[in-house]
Write an enzyme that holds these catalytic residues in place. Structure first.
Site: not given
Ligand code: NI
Length: 185
Positions: A45, A50, A98-99, A140-141, A144
């Site tokens: 995701g 991000q 997480c990236l 999670h997304e 953000h």
């Protein structure tokens, strides 16, 4: 085009993202770039903050895990202006990464089901329940887009144990295999 990923310590990850409408320029190209960036980084995701854009847009690629979970073959979805409308089920722990936080993987508790409203690329409205792994990724997304990160949902102890790694990420001291946008550069 592969976009650089913004890592922990950058302000855009802490901003509440703005909704977008049909006048947003080059949206389809941006979505395509986000899918390409996500695939290259081997994530599931990616939210627009991000990649440095404080807008309510995110992409999910569960095809990336379809070797292990064949039910997700071809699962590539984009979500415009998504919101969590309701949660259900029980709180369940699951290890997340997480990236924007290279090197950190921690268990996070979240509800097992979630109802999400969003717009697709043609700006048609949707409202659906998700459960299992997709529910995890959606929460999670969407966090953000609300300026939240998974470290906010870790136990204080685990967060403390990751403090040095977090400080290193914020200082640009980390290794990862994808392109990032470092602080103050
Ligand atoms: Ni993330």
């Amino acid at each position: 085009m592969i976009l650089p990923i913004y890592t922990y310590g950058q302000g855009v990850l802490r901003k509440e993202a703005d909704e977008i409408d049909e006048s947003y320029e080059n949206l389809k190209e941006l979505i395509s770039d986000m899918f390409e960036t996500l695939k290259k980084a081997e994530g599931v995701g990616l939210a627009a903050p991000q990649v440095g854009l404080p807008i309510r847009l995110m992409v999910v690629d569960l095809d990336a895990v379809s070797d292990d979970m064949p039910e997700f073959k071809g699962y590539l979805r984009s979500y415009i202006n998504p919101y969590i409308e309701e949660t259900g089920g029980e709180m369940v722990p699951y290890e997340e990464g997480c990236l924007s936080f290279p090197g950190i993987h921690e268990k996070v508790n979240r509800p097992s089901k979630v109802r999400v409203s969003w717009l697709d690329e043609e700006f048609n409205e949707h409202d659906e329940w998700f459960e299992g792994f997709p529910a995890r990724v959606m929460q999670h997304e969407i966090d953000h887009l609300d300026g939240k990160c998974f470290i906010d949902r870790m136990s204080p102890l685990r967060r403390q144990m990751n403090k040095k790694t977090l400080n290193n990420i914020a200082a640009g001291k980390f290794n990862c295999d994808y392109k990032v946008k470092l602080n103050r550069k």
